[in-house]
Scaffold this motif. Structure first.
Motif, PDB file in Angstrom:
ATOM      1  N   ALA A  26      12.842   3.636 -10.128  1.00  0.00           N
ATOM      2  CA  ALA A  26      11.813   4.224 -10.983  1.00  0.00           C
ATOM      3  C   ALA A  26      10.678   4.827 -10.170  1.00  0.00           C
ATOM      4  O   ALA A  26       9.968   5.718 -10.652  1.00  0.00           O
ATOM      5  N   ASN A  27      10.470   4.325  -8.949  1.00  0.00           N
ATOM      6  CA  ASN A  27       9.412   4.851  -8.099  1.00  0.00           C
ATOM      7  C   ASN A  27       9.974   5.581  -6.885  1.00  0.00           C
ATOM      8  O   ASN A  27       9.250   5.867  -5.954  1.00  0.00           O
ATOM      9  N   LEU A  28      11.262   5.879  -6.932  1.00  0.00           N
ATOM     10  CA  LEU A  28      11.892   6.620  -5.840  1.00  0.00           C
ATOM     11  C   LEU A  28      12.401   7.983  -6.311  1.00  0.00           C
ATOM     12  O   LEU A  28      12.292   8.978  -5.600  1.00  0.00           O
ATOM     13  N   LEU A  29      12.930   8.020  -7.527  1.00  0.00           N
ATOM     14  CA  LEU A  29      13.617   9.217  -8.009  1.00  0.00           C
ATOM     15  C   LEU A  29      12.747  10.259  -8.714  1.00  0.00           C
ATOM     16  O   LEU A  29      13.086  11.444  -8.694  1.00  0.00           O
ATOM     17  N   PRO A  30      11.637   9.897  -9.378  1.00  0.00           N
ATOM     18  CA  PRO A  30      10.942  10.903 -10.197  1.00  0.00           C
ATOM     19  C   PRO A  30      10.226  11.995  -9.417  1.00  0.00           C
ATOM     20  O   PRO A  30      10.022  13.095  -9.944  1.00  0.00           O
ATOM     21  N   TRP A  31       9.830  11.716  -8.175  1.00  0.00           N
ATOM     22  CA  TRP A  31       8.918  12.606  -7.472  1.00  0.00           C
ATOM     23  C   TRP A  31       9.608  13.910  -7.075  1.00  0.00           C
ATOM     24  O   TRP A  31      10.650  13.899  -6.424  1.00  0.00           O
ATOM     25  N   ARG A  32       9.009  15.026  -7.419  1.00  0.00           N
ATOM     26  CA  ARG A  32       9.619  16.338  -7.187  1.00  0.00           C
ATOM     27  C   ARG A  32       9.626  16.688  -5.702  1.00  0.00           C
ATOM     28  O   ARG A  32      10.597  17.235  -5.181  1.00  0.00           O
ATOM     29  N   ASP A  33       8.514  16.431  -5.042  1.00  0.00           N
ATOM     30  CA  ASP A  33       8.398  16.657  -3.593  1.00  0.00           C
ATOM     31  C   ASP A  33       8.019  15.322  -2.974  1.00  0.00           C
ATOM     32  O   ASP A  33       6.872  14.882  -3.127  1.00  0.00           O
ATOM     33  N   ARG A  34       8.969  14.700  -2.303  1.00  0.00           N
ATOM     34  CA  ARG A  34       8.689  13.365  -1.790  1.00  0.00           C
ATOM     35  C   ARG A  34       9.056  13.265  -0.314  1.00  0.00           C
ATOM     36  O   ARG A  34       9.930  13.962   0.186  1.00  0.00           O
ATOM     37  N   ARG A  35       8.369  12.344   0.371  1.00  0.00           N
ATOM     38  CA  ARG A  35       8.720  11.946   1.721  1.00  0.00           C
ATOM     39  C   ARG A  35       8.869  10.433   1.721  1.00  0.00           C
ATOM     40  O   ARG A  35       8.017   9.724   1.169  1.00  0.00           O
ATOM     41  N   VAL A  36       9.937   9.959   2.316  1.00  0.00           N
ATOM     42  CA  VAL A  36      10.229   8.527   2.303  1.00  0.00           C
ATOM     43  C   VAL A  36       9.975   7.949   3.683  1.00  0.00           C
ATOM     44  O   VAL A  36      10.515   8.450   4.687  1.00  0.00           O
ATOM     45  N   VAL A  37       9.164   6.900   3.732  1.00  0.00           N
ATOM     46  CA  VAL A  37       8.916   6.165   4.966  1.00  0.00           C
ATOM     47  C   VAL A  37       9.736   4.886   4.919  1.00  0.00           C
ATOM     48  O   VAL A  37       9.636   4.106   3.963  1.00  0.00           O
ATOM     49  N   VAL A  38      10.571   4.680   5.919  1.00  0.00           N
ATOM     50  CA  VAL A  38      11.372   3.460   5.985  1.00  0.00           C
ATOM     51  C   VAL A  38      10.463   2.309   6.414  1.00  0.00           C
ATOM     52  O   VAL A  38       9.778   2.398   7.440  1.00  0.00           O
ATOM     53  N   ALA A  39      10.432   1.250   5.607  1.00  0.00           N
ATOM     54  CA  ALA A  39       9.588   0.100   5.916  1.00  0.00           C
ATOM     55  C   ALA A  39      10.028  -0.546   7.225  1.00  0.00           C
ATOM     56  O   ALA A  39      11.212  -0.580   7.561  1.00  0.00           O
ATOM     57  N   ARG A  40       9.071  -1.066   7.961  1.00  0.00           N
ATOM     58  CA  ARG A  40       9.322  -1.716   9.235  1.00  0.00           C
ATOM     59  C   ARG A  40       9.578  -3.209   9.019  1.00  0.00           C
ATOM     60  O   ARG A  40       9.441  -3.715   7.898  1.00  0.00           O
ATOM     61  N   PRO A  41       9.930  -3.946  10.068  1.00  0.00           N
ATOM     62  CA  PRO A  41      10.225  -5.382   9.901  1.00  0.00           C
ATOM     63  C   PRO A  41       9.053  -6.214   9.393  1.00  0.00           C
ATOM     64  O   PRO A  41       9.265  -7.292   8.823  1.00  0.00           O
ATOM     65  N   SER A  42       7.845  -5.723   9.573  1.00  0.00           N
ATOM     66  CA  SER A  42       6.682  -6.465   9.101  1.00  0.00           C
ATOM     67  C   SER A  42       5.828  -5.577   8.207  1.00  0.00           C
ATOM     68  O   SER A  42       5.886  -4.337   8.287  1.00  0.00           O
ATOM     69  N   ILE A  43       5.016  -6.212   7.377  1.00  0.00           N
ATOM     70  CA  ILE A  43       4.087  -5.455   6.536  1.00  0.00           C
ATOM     71  C   ILE A  43       3.066  -4.746   7.401  1.00  0.00           C
ATOM     72  O   ILE A  43       2.714  -3.586   7.147  1.00  0.00           O
ATOM     73  N   ALA A  44       2.585  -5.419   8.439  1.00  0.00           N
ATOM     74  CA  ALA A  44       1.590  -4.807   9.321  1.00  0.00           C
ATOM     75  C   ALA A  44       2.129  -3.529   9.949  1.00  0.00           C
ATOM     76  O   ALA A  44       1.444  -2.495   9.997  1.00  0.00           O
ATOM     77  N   GLU A  45       3.362  -3.567  10.441  1.00  0.00           N
ATOM     78  CA  GLU A  45       3.971  -2.375  11.033  1.00  0.00           C
ATOM     79  C   GLU A  45       4.211  -1.295   9.982  1.00  0.00           C
ATOM     80  O   GLU A  45       4.113  -0.090  10.272  1.00  0.00           O
ATOM     81  N   THR A  46       4.534  -1.707   8.760  1.00  0.00           N
ATOM     82  CA  THR A  46       4.769  -0.743   7.690  1.00  0.00           C
ATOM     83  C   THR A  46       3.489  -0.017   7.318  1.00  0.00           C
ATOM     84  O   THR A  46       3.488   1.204   7.103  1.00  0.00           O
TER      85      THR A  46
END
Length: 464
Positions: free
Chosen positions: A161-181
């Motif tokens: 629901a929060n991945l597909l609707p956006w017309r122009d999107r950029r996806v950041v792959v989460a890192r192993p930790s929240i701090a790194e993300t």
């Protein structure tokens, strides 16, 4: 915070119509708290709130009947008993909304507009923020996507629901930790500006809670707005737009103990007022000619047609009841159950709890596991058919995230809430241990719809 009333609201309140279906004097189920901490004592083991399915007895294979244990709350939560009662009281007054001259119509209009004010207050909305009622979080985010004037940045951990609707999107792959993300998101926004950062408040796969106030700071520092998918977070924790400096919040009633088909998008008006109306139809217009149309601004612009009066009223009542239960009490209740659930799962051989971050110390009462051997789909089917325990197997509409953090094709998710108890957790852990060690007691076959008992002797309810 929004605190306006329509003429119909004032009129109905003056006549008493709006108060007739109201249940504000009802006492919700609660528990005494420790005066020094404001938290539920550690010995507390029962449900914090009474749900409509409390004490439900269901048949299992072999002819027995057991108390149902609902550990699929993250998908759809049962109605709070007080919400169900509120709906029953308002139905005699159910009528058309807006412009109706009759008493029931004015009462119904008052209920809807009072609900809008109540949702705005619960979410800490600022003056000028809109509350647009939708079917659910998915529709709310799709609506917002039509209004974003530029690119949207999201994480790969998002629900579809929060991945597909956006017309122009950029996806950041989460890192192993929240701090790194967080650092990766900040670097992405610094390198290439975006209009919006849209993130989940808590993962529906792992229950891990993200620091939304810090995410808001990062977004705003780089000229972006922030939207939060609060579908999982809001039923468990208070979400406050002003306090966390959020621009938009989307959520669903069916996950917040009001399963009557309503949700909301709450946030800043300017993008929404400039966007094309989400639905074209009555109620969204100032004037219609054969060759032209003048659209309204505000929430009406995106709420064409007759609203889901029952769902909207139920949603507002559910939020009020969650407030009545208390934020500290709810968090303490779920913390106890979460610790018991995860401790029990960590002790089971052949079971691995899936985690997304190695530094996530805050998580909701959700656990997703994978099995060293066997099918989680078969285990989920046997939990329901043989033990009366509802869970969910699959990838939970978060396929990219699940595929990255799991070593199996599917997982099994157990999720709890305000109506859950220690006994629910213990029954699940005991049944899961037995199934992992010995397998199901009955024969199952895999069908296009999932694993099913070969011979199912359970009688199905007749709901007239």
């Amino acid at each position: 915070m929004i605190a306006t009333e329509t003429t119909a609201v004032r009129a109905a309140r003056t006549t008493g119509a709006a108060s007739m279906p109201d249940a504000s004097t009802e006492a919700a189920t609660s528990t005494a708290t420790d005066a020094s901490t404001g938290r539920i004592p550690s010995s507390f083991a029962g449900p914090l709130a009474e749900l409509a399915d409390a004490g439900l007895e269901i048949p299992v294979l072999g002819g027995a009947t057991v108390r149902h244990v609902n550990l699929d709350v993250a998908a759809s939560a049962p109605a709070l008993s007080s919400v169900a009662a509120h709906v029953a009281r308002l139905l005699p007054y159910y009528s058309s909304v807006h412009r109706g001259s009759g008493y029931p119509s004015q009462a119904t209009t008052a209920l809807v507009e009072d609900a809008r004010v109540a949702v705005a207050r619960h979410l800490g909305a600022r003056d000028g923020d809109l509350v647009v009622f939708t079917r659910n979080t998915t529709e709310a985010l799709n609506l917002l996507a039509t209004a974003v004037p530029g690119e949207t940045v999201v994480l790969d951990i998002e629900h579809h629901a929060n991945l597909l609707p956006w017309r122009d999107r950029r996806v950041v792959v989460a890192r192993p930790s929240i701090a790194e993300t967080l650092a990766a998101l900040e670097a992405e926004l610094a390198a290439r500006p975006a209009a919006l950062l849209s993130v989940t408040g808590a993962s529906n796969v792992t229950g891990e809670v993200l620091p939304i106030a810090e995410l808001a700071r990062i977004a705003h520092a780089h000229g972006a707005r922030i939207a939060v998918d609060a579908a999982q977070l809001l039923p468990h924790r208070r979400v406050d737009l002003a306090a966390s400096d959020l621009d938009y919040v989307a959520f669903s009633g069916h996950k917040a103990y009001a399963p009557f088909g309503s949700g909301a998008l709450v946030g800043r008006a300017d993008w929404l007022d400039a966007a094309t109306p989400f639905l074209a139809g009555g109620g969204a217009v100032e004037h219609v000619g054969l060759d032209d149309v003048s659209w309204k601004t505000g929430a009406d612009r995106h709420e064409a047609g007759t609203p889901n009066v029952v769902g909207v009223a139920a949603l507002a009542r559910a939020l009020a009841e969650l407030e009545r239960l208390g934020d500290a009490e709810r968090e303490a209740h779920e913390a106890q159950l979460t610790a018991r659930l995860h401790d029990g799962l960590d002790a089971l051989p052949g079971v691995r709890v899936i985690r997304g971050f190695d530094d996530a110390h805050d998580r909701l009462a959700i656990a997703t596991i994978e099995l060293e051997h066997g099918s989680v789909g078969l285990v989920a089917a046997a939990l329901g058919a043989e033990h009366g325990i509802s869970v969910r197997a699959g990838r939970f509409c978060a396929h990219p995230f699940f595929d990255r953090i799991s070593t199996r094709s599917n997982g099994l998710r157990a999720s709890l809430g305000a109506g859950s108890s220690v006994d629910d957790v213990d029954r699940f852990l005991e049944a899961l241990a037995k199934l992992v060690a010995d397998g199901p007691a009955f024969e199952y076959s895999r069908t296009p719809g999932g694993w099913c008992p070969v011979t199912d002797d359970r009688p199905w309810p007749v709901i007239d």
